[in-house]
Motif scaffolding. Structure first.
Motif, PDB file in Angstrom:
ATOM      1  N   TYR A 172     -13.639  -3.410  -2.314  1.00  0.00           N
ATOM      2  CA  TYR A 172     -13.447  -4.185  -3.546  1.00  0.00           C
ATOM      3  C   TYR A 172     -11.986  -4.135  -3.985  1.00  0.00           C
ATOM      4  O   TYR A 172     -11.429  -5.134  -4.464  1.00  0.00           O
ATOM      5  CB  TYR A 172     -14.336  -3.669  -4.681  1.00  0.00           C
ATOM      6  N   GLY A 173     -11.344  -2.994  -3.815  1.00  0.00           N
ATOM      7  CA  GLY A 173      -9.956  -2.833  -4.250  1.00  0.00           C
ATOM      8  C   GLY A 173      -9.000  -3.835  -3.642  1.00  0.00           C
ATOM      9  O   GLY A 173      -7.947  -4.152  -4.227  1.00  0.00           O
ATOM     10  N   LYS A 174      -9.350  -4.383  -2.471  1.00  0.00           N
ATOM     11  CA  LYS A 174      -8.471  -5.373  -1.826  1.00  0.00           C
ATOM     12  C   LYS A 174      -8.375  -6.663  -2.634  1.00  0.00           C
ATOM     13  O   LYS A 174      -7.406  -7.413  -2.493  1.00  0.00           O
ATOM     14  CB  LYS A 174      -8.984  -5.691  -0.418  1.00  0.00           C
ATOM     15  N   THR A 175      -9.380  -6.924  -3.474  1.00  0.00           N
ATOM     16  CA  THR A 175      -9.338  -8.147  -4.270  1.00  0.00           C
ATOM     17  C   THR A 175      -8.216  -8.101  -5.306  1.00  0.00           C
ATOM     18  O   THR A 175      -7.838  -9.143  -5.858  1.00  0.00           O
ATOM     19  CB  THR A 175     -10.681  -8.396  -4.998  1.00  0.00           C
ATOM     20  N   LYS A 176      -7.710  -6.908  -5.557  1.00  0.00           N
ATOM     21  CA  LYS A 176      -6.630  -6.736  -6.536  1.00  0.00           C
ATOM     22  C   LYS A 176      -5.259  -6.654  -5.872  1.00  0.00           C
ATOM     23  O   LYS A 176      -4.255  -6.446  -6.547  1.00  0.00           O
ATOM     24  CB  LYS A 176      -6.875  -5.479  -7.371  1.00  0.00           C
ATOM     25  N   TRP A 193       3.201  -1.444   1.934  1.00  0.00           N
ATOM     26  CA  TRP A 193       2.251  -0.502   2.517  1.00  0.00           C
ATOM     27  C   TRP A 193       1.676   0.418   1.431  1.00  0.00           C
ATOM     28  O   TRP A 193       0.475   0.723   1.435  1.00  0.00           O
ATOM     29  CB  TRP A 193       2.927   0.300   3.614  1.00  0.00           C
ATOM     30  N   LYS A 194       2.507   0.808   0.480  1.00  0.00           N
ATOM     31  CA  LYS A 194       2.039   1.624  -0.638  1.00  0.00           C
ATOM     32  C   LYS A 194       1.002   0.859  -1.463  1.00  0.00           C
ATOM     33  O   LYS A 194       0.003   1.428  -1.912  1.00  0.00           O
ATOM     34  CB  LYS A 194       3.225   2.018  -1.524  1.00  0.00           C
ATOM     35  N   THR A 195       1.239  -0.441  -1.629  1.00  0.00           N
ATOM     36  CA  THR A 195       0.286  -1.284  -2.354  1.00  0.00           C
ATOM     37  C   THR A 195      -1.044  -1.361  -1.616  1.00  0.00           C
ATOM     38  O   THR A 195      -2.118  -1.240  -2.231  1.00  0.00           O
ATOM     39  CB  THR A 195       0.860  -2.702  -2.533  1.00  0.00           C
ATOM     40  N   ILE A 196      -1.001  -1.586  -0.319  1.00  0.00           N
ATOM     41  CA  ILE A 196      -2.220  -1.657   0.498  1.00  0.00           C
ATOM     42  C   ILE A 196      -3.013  -0.358   0.367  1.00  0.00           C
ATOM     43  O   ILE A 196      -4.246  -0.359   0.216  1.00  0.00           O
ATOM     44  CB  ILE A 196      -1.886  -1.913   1.981  1.00  0.00           C
ATOM     45  N   LYS A 197      -2.313   0.761   0.406  1.00  0.00           N
ATOM     46  CA  LYS A 197      -2.979   2.070   0.379  1.00  0.00           C
ATOM     47  C   LYS A 197      -3.601   2.400  -0.977  1.00  0.00           C
ATOM     48  O   LYS A 197      -4.318   3.391  -1.107  1.00  0.00           O
ATOM     49  CB  LYS A 197      -1.992   3.171   0.779  1.00  0.00           C
ATOM     50  N   HIS A 199      -5.799   0.432  -2.472  1.00  0.00           N
ATOM     51  CA  HIS A 199      -7.078  -0.256  -2.671  1.00  0.00           C
ATOM     52  C   HIS A 199      -8.295   0.683  -2.726  1.00  0.00           C
ATOM     53  O   HIS A 199      -9.242   0.397  -3.475  1.00  0.00           O
ATOM     54  CB  HIS A 199      -7.276  -1.380  -1.631  1.00  0.00           C
ATOM     55  N   PRO A 200      -8.335   1.822  -2.004  1.00  0.00           N
ATOM     56  CA  PRO A 200      -9.492   2.703  -2.179  1.00  0.00           C
ATOM     57  C   PRO A 200      -9.587   3.287  -3.592  1.00  0.00           C
ATOM     58  O   PRO A 200     -10.693   3.471  -4.116  1.00  0.00           O
ATOM     59  CB  PRO A 200      -9.250   3.811  -1.138  1.00  0.00           C
ATOM     60  N   ASP A 229      -7.784  14.524  10.662  1.00  0.00           N
ATOM     61  CA  ASP A 229      -6.571  15.322  10.874  1.00  0.00           C
ATOM     62  C   ASP A 229      -5.634  15.289   9.664  1.00  0.00           C
ATOM     63  O   ASP A 229      -4.514  15.811   9.720  1.00  0.00           O
ATOM     64  CB  ASP A 229      -5.823  14.845  12.122  1.00  0.00           C
ATOM     65  N   GLY A 230      -6.063  14.665   8.564  1.00  0.00           N
ATOM     66  CA  GLY A 230      -5.257  14.623   7.352  1.00  0.00           C
ATOM     67  C   GLY A 230      -4.240  13.499   7.305  1.00  0.00           C
ATOM     68  O   GLY A 230      -3.435  13.426   6.371  1.00  0.00           O
ATOM     69  N   SER A 231      -4.274  12.595   8.296  1.00  0.00           N
ATOM     70  CA  SER A 231      -3.265  11.532   8.378  1.00  0.00           C
ATOM     71  C   SER A 231      -3.643  10.276   7.584  1.00  0.00           C
ATOM     72  O   SER A 231      -2.886   9.310   7.559  1.00  0.00           O
ATOM     73  CB  SER A 231      -3.039  11.136   9.841  1.00  0.00           C
ATOM     74  N   GLY A 232      -4.823  10.289   6.951  1.00  0.00           N
ATOM     75  CA  GLY A 232      -5.280   9.095   6.245  1.00  0.00           C
ATOM     76  C   GLY A 232      -4.762   8.998   4.820  1.00  0.00           C
ATOM     77  O   GLY A 232      -3.863   9.733   4.408  1.00  0.00           O
ATOM     78  N   TYR A 233      -5.363   8.101   4.063  1.00  0.00           N
ATOM     79  CA  TYR A 233      -4.970   7.879   2.667  1.00  0.00           C
ATOM     80  C   TYR A 233      -6.205   7.536   1.850  1.00  0.00           C
ATOM     81  O   TYR A 233      -7.249   7.210   2.427  1.00  0.00           O
ATOM     82  CB  TYR A 233      -3.918   6.768   2.579  1.00  0.00           C
ATOM     83  N   PRO A 234      -6.181   7.628   0.540  1.00  0.00           N
ATOM     84  CA  PRO A 234      -5.021   7.899  -0.326  1.00  0.00           C
ATOM     85  C   PRO A 234      -4.782   9.380  -0.624  1.00  0.00           C
ATOM     86  O   PRO A 234      -3.741   9.732  -1.153  1.00  0.00           O
ATOM     87  CB  PRO A 234      -5.410   7.165  -1.617  1.00  0.00           C
ATOM     88  N   LEU A 235      -5.729  10.249  -0.287  1.00  0.00           N
ATOM     89  CA  LEU A 235      -5.624  11.659  -0.669  1.00  0.00           C
ATOM     90  C   LEU A 235      -4.975  12.526   0.401  1.00  0.00           C
ATOM     91  O   LEU A 235      -4.450  13.594   0.098  1.00  0.00           O
ATOM     92  CB  LEU A 235      -7.025  12.221  -0.991  1.00  0.00           C
TER      93      LEU A 235
END
Length: 351
Positions: A172-176, A193-197, A199-200, A229-235
């Protein structure tokens, strides 16, 4: 009903099924084509050949190759309609600033209604993907795959409902996100890229406000881009800190994205997407969940026709999960082991 020829693993053969080809062991005829397969024959083959594939006749309700293609087209049309409904639901959330649980619940029921035919759903996603629709059709496909994976893992009925809620709402966050950024084909800037990340987090903030909804739903939305492995986002969290729903949706989301991107290097054939998922499971995706996902998906490839890189159309007989790219195929009456025929490869499935 139509009687159709199907290739099944010996583990799936039931006494009383009819052999579609002669069944032999060490050149000794055990069951002639057209005859009933008995329990003792199955036991004998299980002892010697645990992974044997047998050709049997099955009674299926009108599923010939022609009608199956029609059914796939119908499913595609239904899923496309669901995509439009999802867009309306997401727009309503945008207007009101909150999600209506009744709308989500009704949408979940529609998706689940079609999951009794997983073969058609999976083939539809492999064949059509979500195209350029990176939000709505993508979310419908991910919801279907996530719910199927949840069932394969062994989630109970309540958890199945919850993973369906979570996967439907996961993007849903992608709609914003600005469409120019979301659909950009070139390399993203650091700011983009920061904006894309983000959306969650946007989705999480909306979903967590839904009254009486289990927190696992919002956690799945928040964590579907986290990696083991901790490489994901947003946390940037890892391992057991990632909620199970986040891990499930991550697998479905990744597979759907690869299947939909026809320019992706791993989308050159139907097995490469699974191979990439397997590689991701070594560090990033949950290993056990991915193993279950891959093993089930390849089962739906077996018995299907595949176009080879030399133009031949062969039938996929057996797929080794440890060597996905090189299945055993049947060309007429000749078996071809792609593990030995290194110059041959599967180019596409022919549904």
């Amino acid at each position: 009903m139509n009687r159709v020829k199907r290739f099944l693993n010996i583990k799936d053969i039931i006494p009383g099924m009819i052999a579609a080809e002669d069944i032999k062991s060490n050149n000794i005829l055990l069951v002639a084509e057209g005859k009933e397969i008995k329990a003792e024959t199955i036991s004998t083959l299980m002892e010697k050949y645990a992974e044997t594939i047998l050709a049997v006749y099955l009674e299926e309700e009108g599923i010939s190759e022609t009608s199956q293609s029609k059914t796939m087209a119908q499913v595609d049309e239904i899923f496309q309609e669901y995509s439009y409904e999802m867009k309306d639901m997401f727009n309503e959330i945008g207007y009101t600033g909150k999600a209506n649980i009744d709308d989500v619940r009704n949408f979940v029921k529609k998706i689940q209604k079609h999951l009794d035919s997983p073969s058609i759903i999976i083939k539809n996603i492999v064949l059509y993907g979500s195209g350029n629709d990176r939000i709505y059709r993508h979310s419908v496909n991910v919801a279907a795959l996530s719910t199927l994976l949840g069932k394969w893992i062994g989630l109970d009925d309540n958890q199945i409902n919850l993973i369906n809620y979570s996967s439907i709402l996961h993007d849903y966050g992608k709609t914003k996100i600005d469409k120019g950024v979301l659909n950009k084909s070139g390399k993203l800037t650091e700011s983009e890229w920061k904006t894309i990340k983000s959306h969650p987090i946007i989705g999480y903030e909306i979903v967590k406000q839904i009254q009486f909804l289990d927190s696992s739903v919002s956690y799945g939305v928040l964590m579907h881009h986290e990696r083991c492995d901790g490489s994901g986002y947003p946390l940037g969290i890892s391992g057991e800190k990632i909620h199970a729903f986040g891990k499930i949706i991550a697998i479905a989301d990744t597979f759907e994205a690869i299947s939909s991107n026809k320019n992706h290097k791993a989308n050159s054939d139907p097995f490469s997407a699974l191979e990439e998922i397997k590689k991701e499971s070594l560090l990033k995706l949950d290993y056990e969940y991915t193993k279950i996902f891959v093993e089930h998906i390849v089962n739906y490839y077996m018995g299907e026709n595949a176009r080879m890189n030399d133009g031949r159309v062969c039938k996929i007989i057996q797929v080794d999960p440890n060597d996905i790219l090189r299945p055993l195929v049947l060309d007429g009456s000749t078996f071809i082991d792609l593990k030995k025929e290194k110059n041959l490869r599967v180019e596409s499935l022919v549904f």
